[in-house]
Write a protein that holds these residues in place. Sequence first.
Motif, PDB file in Angstrom:
ATOM      1  N   LYS A 112       5.202  44.159 -64.410  1.00 20.86           N
ATOM      2  CA  LYS A 112       6.547  44.093 -65.356  1.00 20.86           C
ATOM      3  C   LYS A 112       7.171  45.390 -65.851  1.00 20.86           C
ATOM      4  N   PRO A 117      13.681  45.827 -64.881  1.00 22.20           N
ATOM      5  CA  PRO A 117      13.642  44.575 -65.632  1.00 22.20           C
ATOM      6  C   PRO A 117      14.833  43.486 -65.045  1.00 22.20           C
ATOM      7  N   VAL A 118      15.887  43.973 -64.459  1.00 24.54           N
ATOM      8  CA  VAL A 118      16.786  42.734 -63.797  1.00 24.54           C
ATOM      9  C   VAL A 118      16.096  42.458 -62.402  1.00 24.54           C
ATOM     10  N   TYR A 119      15.327  43.213 -61.738  1.00 21.66           N
ATOM     11  CA  TYR A 119      14.850  42.807 -60.416  1.00 21.66           C
ATOM     12  C   TYR A 119      13.671  41.963 -60.698  1.00 21.66           C
ATOM     13  N   PHE A 120      12.989  42.343 -61.930  1.00 17.07           N
ATOM     14  CA  PHE A 120      11.575  41.442 -62.095  1.00 17.07           C
ATOM     15  C   PHE A 120      12.148  40.231 -62.559  1.00 17.07           C
ATOM     16  N   SER A 121      13.129  40.198 -63.505  1.00 18.68           N
ATOM     17  CA  SER A 121      13.623  38.861 -63.764  1.00 18.68           C
ATOM     18  C   SER A 121      13.985  37.783 -62.612  1.00 18.68           C
ATOM     19  N   LYS A 122      14.460  38.407 -61.350  1.00 22.98           N
ATOM     20  CA  LYS A 122      14.948  37.493 -60.260  1.00 22.98           C
ATOM     21  C   LYS A 122      13.856  37.082 -59.653  1.00 22.98           C
ATOM     22  N   GLU A 124      10.643  36.644 -60.918  1.00 26.49           N
ATOM     23  CA  GLU A 124      10.172  35.783 -61.625  1.00 26.49           C
ATOM     24  C   GLU A 124      10.604  34.319 -61.739  1.00 26.49           C
ATOM     25  N   ALA A 125      12.074  34.345 -61.681  1.00 23.49           N
ATOM     26  CA  ALA A 125      12.808  33.186 -61.564  1.00 23.49           C
ATOM     27  C   ALA A 125      12.600  32.474 -60.212  1.00 23.49           C
ATOM     28  N   LYS A 128       9.202  30.644 -60.262  1.00 20.89           N
ATOM     29  CA  LYS A 128       9.301  29.469 -61.045  1.00 20.89           C
ATOM     30  C   LYS A 128       9.980  28.260 -60.630  1.00 20.89           C
TER      31      LYS A 128
END
Length: 412
Positions: A112, A117-122, A124-125, A128
């Motif tokens: 994390k 942050p943008v790459y991390f969110s992608k 993670e999504a 999920k």
Amino acid sequence: MPLTDAGIRSLKAKDRDYKVADGNGLSILVMSSGTKYWRFAYRYNNKQKSLSMGRYPDTSLKLAREKRDEARQTLAQGADPSAARKSLKAIYSGMIKNSLNSIAADFLDMKKLEWDPVYFSKVEARLKNDVFPALGHMPITDIKASDILITLRKVEARGAIKSARRIKETLGQIFRYAIASGLADKNPIPDLAGALRRAKEKPMAAITDPEQAGILLRQIDAYNGTFIVTKALQLAPLLFVRPGELRQAEWADINLASAEWRFKASKTHQDHIVPLSRQAIAILKALQPYSGHGRYVFPSNKSDALPMSSNTILSALRSMDVGKEEMSGHGFRAMARTMIAERLRYEDVVIELQLAHQVRDIHGHAYNRTSFLEDRKLMMQEWADYLDELRNGQVRQSIRAATATISTAEAH
């Protein structure tokens, strides 16, 4: 007499708890509150014991009898049903700790702070939405290449070819993390080599003709948008980083004194250095009074706490009547890659490293962020000077008479 559902429903609460037998050790316990629980009475090692079988009606009469019969079979095999249940719970608990969900959560927690942050969110999504529903509950040691392929095929089926390959890459990282943590022995991802479809690469629109590049640079200088967007447009060809890296540039990563911008490349997530030309430094100094007090070099027009929108550069190009088939935000990279090679005659390895591509030496070892740094500094300044010439309408066939000489130390 054996119980019936109608008979169980008719049982009323009394002042004290009481039991009604069904047979073979199974009974229903009616509490003074009216709640009804199944109980199985048995003897083990000459001790009278009781095992809970659930609450009625959540556990039906039929299911309670099935649980009783399983417990009786356990007794017949010489084992204690209560101890067997505890053992199963312990095993199940271990499986949960060793599940893909749990290990992936630990892996993401570790990444994390490391990832953009943008790459991390992608990432993670994708996990999920596309992986956890099918594989998340499984112990990681039970997941086979075929299980993963079924999941990735579903992603491919909706046309998300690149997403399927990116999910495969992330799962490979998670399995390697699990192996390093002693939670798995094998990574099944290499077994999927060649099993996924390849997306047809659509080339990004880019201007690579010197005369057309000069026209574009003059259009950028004449752009009548906001100051922040104008400066972002002027820096884009000078730095030729990925569009997301430019718009999310942070002042903390930029050192004007040493003329360097250091950050983690969004594609490789490796440390990267962008040498800053005199022209780039002048633009950044002009920006300081406007955004230097905040985090981002190019803040959003809605909030200084956010970076510029991902569509800003593209929208600015379109407002200048630069067509989508002519130039894209990513096209500045292709412009630099082509024209530096053809006009400035730098070696491919120097250009590719500056593009933050992963490049390996003859021994297969990846170059680090400082490789060919002196050559890259020279190249970035020559590139900026060449862009000035193009902006002024000066077009040469070649800036350098011969192929650029790379540093002796780097070459060996």
